[in-house]
Structure formats: C-alpha cells, structure tokens
Design a protein around this motif. Structure first.
Motif, PDB file in Angstrom:
ATOM      1  N   PHE A  82       0.837  -1.199   0.000  1.00  0.00           N
ATOM      2  CA  PHE A  82       0.000   0.000   0.000  1.00  0.00           C
ATOM      3  C   PHE A  82       0.877   1.256   0.000  1.00  0.00           C
ATOM      4  O   PHE A  82       0.636   2.193  -0.760  1.00  0.00           O
ATOM      5  N   ARG A  83       1.894   1.263   0.844  1.00  0.00           N
ATOM      6  CA  ARG A  83       2.778   2.430   0.920  1.00  0.00           C
ATOM      7  C   ARG A  83       3.521   2.648  -0.390  1.00  0.00           C
ATOM      8  O   ARG A  83       3.593   3.768  -0.886  1.00  0.00           O
ATOM      9  N   PHE A  84       4.060   1.582  -0.959  1.00  0.00           N
ATOM     10  CA  PHE A  84       4.834   1.710  -2.191  1.00  0.00           C
ATOM     11  C   PHE A  84       3.962   2.166  -3.357  1.00  0.00           C
ATOM     12  O   PHE A  84       4.350   3.037  -4.120  1.00  0.00           O
ATOM     13  N   ILE A  85       2.793   1.575  -3.497  1.00  0.00           N
ATOM     14  CA  ILE A  85       1.892   1.932  -4.594  1.00  0.00           C
ATOM     15  C   ILE A  85       1.482   3.398  -4.513  1.00  0.00           C
ATOM     16  O   ILE A  85       1.312   4.074  -5.518  1.00  0.00           O
ATOM     17  N   ASN A  86       1.352   3.885  -3.287  1.00  0.00           N
ATOM     18  CA  ASN A  86       0.911   5.260  -3.079  1.00  0.00           C
ATOM     19  C   ASN A  86       2.057   6.228  -2.792  1.00  0.00           C
ATOM     20  O   ASN A  86       1.821   7.412  -2.565  1.00  0.00           O
ATOM     21  N   GLY A  87       3.283   5.732  -2.804  1.00  0.00           N
ATOM     22  CA  GLY A  87       4.453   6.584  -2.614  1.00  0.00           C
ATOM     23  C   GLY A  87       4.538   7.209  -1.242  1.00  0.00           C
ATOM     24  O   GLY A  87       4.966   8.354  -1.106  1.00  0.00           O
ATOM     25  N   LEU A  88       4.150   6.459  -0.212  1.00  0.00           N
ATOM     26  CA  LEU A  88       4.086   6.985   1.139  1.00  0.00           C
ATOM     27  C   LEU A  88       5.218   6.476   2.030  1.00  0.00           C
ATOM     28  O   LEU A  88       5.483   5.273   2.065  1.00  0.00           O
ATOM     29  N   SER A  89       5.823   7.385   2.764  1.00  0.00           N
ATOM     30  CA  SER A  89       6.766   6.976   3.805  1.00  0.00           C
ATOM     31  C   SER A  89       5.952   6.382   4.947  1.00  0.00           C
ATOM     32  O   SER A  89       4.721   6.516   4.982  1.00  0.00           O
ATOM     33  N   GLN A  90       6.620   5.764   5.905  1.00  0.00           N
ATOM     34  CA  GLN A  90       5.893   5.240   7.071  1.00  0.00           C
ATOM     35  C   GLN A  90       5.183   6.374   7.803  1.00  0.00           C
ATOM     36  O   GLN A  90       4.049   6.212   8.244  1.00  0.00           O
ATOM     37  N   LYS A  91       5.849   7.509   7.927  1.00  0.00           N
ATOM     38  CA  LYS A  91       5.255   8.654   8.632  1.00  0.00           C
ATOM     39  C   LYS A  91       4.017   9.154   7.885  1.00  0.00           C
ATOM     40  O   LYS A  91       2.979   9.415   8.496  1.00  0.00           O
ATOM     41  N   GLN A  92       4.108   9.285   6.565  1.00  0.00           N
ATOM     42  CA  GLN A  92       2.956   9.731   5.772  1.00  0.00           C
ATOM     43  C   GLN A  92       1.808   8.731   5.867  1.00  0.00           C
ATOM     44  O   GLN A  92       0.644   9.121   5.946  1.00  0.00           O
ATOM     45  N   PHE A  93       2.146   7.446   5.842  1.00  0.00           N
ATOM     46  CA  PHE A  93       1.142   6.397   5.990  1.00  0.00           C
ATOM     47  C   PHE A  93       0.434   6.540   7.328  1.00  0.00           C
ATOM     48  O   PHE A  93      -0.794   6.478   7.413  1.00  0.00           O
ATOM     49  N   ALA A  94       1.206   6.741   8.387  1.00  0.00           N
ATOM     50  CA  ALA A  94       0.643   6.879   9.735  1.00  0.00           C
ATOM     51  C   ALA A  94      -0.295   8.082   9.817  1.00  0.00           C
ATOM     52  O   ALA A  94      -1.398   7.991  10.371  1.00  0.00           O
ATOM     53  N   ILE A  95       0.115   9.191   9.237  1.00  0.00           N
ATOM     54  CA  ILE A  95      -0.735  10.393   9.243  1.00  0.00           C
ATOM     55  C   ILE A  95      -2.024  10.133   8.477  1.00  0.00           C
ATOM     56  O   ILE A  95      -3.113  10.453   8.953  1.00  0.00           O
ATOM     57  N   LEU A  96      -1.906   9.536   7.296  1.00  0.00           N
ATOM     58  CA  LEU A  96      -3.078   9.241   6.475  1.00  0.00           C
ATOM     59  C   LEU A  96      -4.052   8.321   7.195  1.00  0.00           C
ATOM     60  O   LEU A  96      -5.273   8.512   7.145  1.00  0.00           O
ATOM     61  N   MET A  97      -3.518   7.324   7.888  1.00  0.00           N
ATOM     62  CA  MET A  97      -4.345   6.330   8.557  1.00  0.00           C
ATOM     63  C   MET A  97      -4.703   6.708   9.998  1.00  0.00           C
ATOM     64  O   MET A  97      -5.368   5.941  10.692  1.00  0.00           O
ATOM     65  N   LYS A  98      -4.232   7.890  10.406  1.00  0.00           N
ATOM     66  CA  LYS A  98      -4.529   8.400  11.755  1.00  0.00           C
ATOM     67  C   LYS A  98      -4.067   7.436  12.846  1.00  0.00           C
ATOM     68  O   LYS A  98      -4.815   7.115  13.769  1.00  0.00           O
ATOM     69  N   ILE A  99      -2.829   6.994  12.691  1.00  0.00           N
ATOM     70  CA  ILE A  99      -2.219   6.129  13.702  1.00  0.00           C
ATOM     71  C   ILE A  99      -0.868   6.732  14.087  1.00  0.00           C
ATOM     72  O   ILE A  99      -0.313   7.562  13.361  1.00  0.00           O
ATOM     73  N   ASP A 100      -0.343   6.309  15.197  1.00  0.00           N
ATOM     74  CA  ASP A 100       0.964   6.746  15.648  1.00  0.00           C
ATOM     75  C   ASP A 100       2.023   6.143  14.718  1.00  0.00           C
ATOM     76  O   ASP A 100       1.929   4.964  14.365  1.00  0.00           O
ATOM     77  N   PRO A 101       3.027   6.921  14.311  1.00  0.00           N
ATOM     78  CA  PRO A 101       4.081   6.375  13.439  1.00  0.00           C
ATOM     79  C   PRO A 101       4.774   5.142  14.031  1.00  0.00           C
ATOM     80  O   PRO A 101       5.187   4.257  13.292  1.00  0.00           O
ATOM     81  N   ARG A 102       4.873   5.074  15.358  1.00  0.00           N
ATOM     82  CA  ARG A 102       5.492   3.901  15.986  1.00  0.00           C
ATOM     83  C   ARG A 102       4.634   2.654  15.771  1.00  0.00           C
ATOM     84  O   ARG A 102       5.153   1.554  15.647  1.00  0.00           O
ATOM     85  N   THR A 103       3.317   2.858  15.712  1.00  0.00           N
ATOM     86  CA  THR A 103       2.411   1.737  15.442  1.00  0.00           C
ATOM     87  C   THR A 103       2.650   1.206  14.026  1.00  0.00           C
ATOM     88  O   THR A 103       2.741  -0.004  13.815  1.00  0.00           O
ATOM     89  N   ALA A 104       2.768   2.116  13.069  1.00  0.00           N
ATOM     90  CA  ALA A 104       3.035   1.712  11.682  1.00  0.00           C
ATOM     91  C   ALA A 104       4.346   0.939  11.595  1.00  0.00           C
ATOM     92  O   ALA A 104       4.428  -0.091  10.915  1.00  0.00           O
ATOM     93  N   LEU A 105       5.357   1.419  12.300  1.00  0.00           N
ATOM     94  CA  LEU A 105       6.648   0.740  12.310  1.00  0.00           C
ATOM     95  C   LEU A 105       6.522  -0.660  12.905  1.00  0.00           C
ATOM     96  O   LEU A 105       7.044  -1.634  12.343  1.00  0.00           O
TER      97      LEU A 105
END
Length: 134
Positions: A82-105
């Motif tokens: 999902f991140r690669f297809i949408n060109g999202l860093s982990q931080k951007q993914f976390a913001i988009l999904m409204k989760i803590d970046p540590r959770t995404a990691l």
C-alpha cells in the motif's frame, strides 16, 4: 562505465534500465518522465542510489508492473505494498491512517495487535492492489 542490458533484472535500477532500453529511450527521457535529474536515473540504473519512495508510483506506472518482492498474504506485506503503490513513507502512511508512526513501524515489523490493527487489516483486505509482478 557501460552497463549491459539486464536480461534478468534484480534491482529497481535494473528494471528501469531494462524498460528504458526496451523502449529505446535515453536516460534524459526517463528523467523527464519522472521529473528528476538525469543523474538520478544514472545512479538508480547503476545501483549507486535507490529512488525515494515518492517516485515508486511513477516507476510502477512506467514499468507496468510492481518490481518489488512482496507478500500480499501477510499484514506486513500489504502495508508495504500500500505504501509503495501510493508513494508513502511510514510517517505519511501513519498520518493518512490516523495512527501513531510507531504503530506503523511495529506493524511493518510484524508486531502489534489491537482494534486499530483489526480495522487496518479490514481496510487492506478490501483494497484493490491490482499488482502485476515481474
């Protein structure tokens, strides 16, 4: 240094070089397509540098397939795809999904549980990845 045609591409740079050569394009032509410098394409193709994730959607479109090994059968693999297809860093993914970046990691390490993960798994289960792999 001259690099030959990559019959069996292994890296993202190999995939880009192969497609560019198949289309008989110059590196400067591909640089224009991706809105990057010609040096960027040279470095990518020579595996001196990897493209930033923000370029992945353009690369996938250019190639016509997804050049990364991935496992859509795992939660970790679906997040990465999902991140690669949408060109999202982990931080951007976390913001988009409204989760803590540590959770995404944690999720990308294959760790963590809870209600947010259940909701994310449901979201990704319904996401149309539409990926052709090389």
């Amino acid at each position: 240094m001259h690099f030959s045609y990559p019959e069996y591409p292994q890296t993202i740079g190999d995939h880009i070089r192969k497609k560019r050569m198949d289309l008989k394009l110059l590196q400067k032509d591909v640089a224009e397509i991706f809105s990057v410098s010609e040096d960027s394409i040279t470095f990518w193709e020579n595996n001196r540098n990897k493209p930033q994730i923000k370029y992945y959607p353009h690369i996938i479109k250019f190639l016509g397939y997804y050049p990364f090994g991935l496992d859509l059968s795992t939660f970790k693999g679906r997040i990465e795809a999902f991140r690669f297809i949408n060109g999202l860093s982990q931080k951007q993914f976390a913001i988009l999904m409204k989760i803590d970046p540590r959770t995404a990691l944690q999720w990308e390490k294959g760790q963590g549980n809870g209600l947010k993960r259940v909701k994310m798994e449901q979201f990704l289960a319904n996401y149309n990845f539409n990926i052709k792999e090389y």
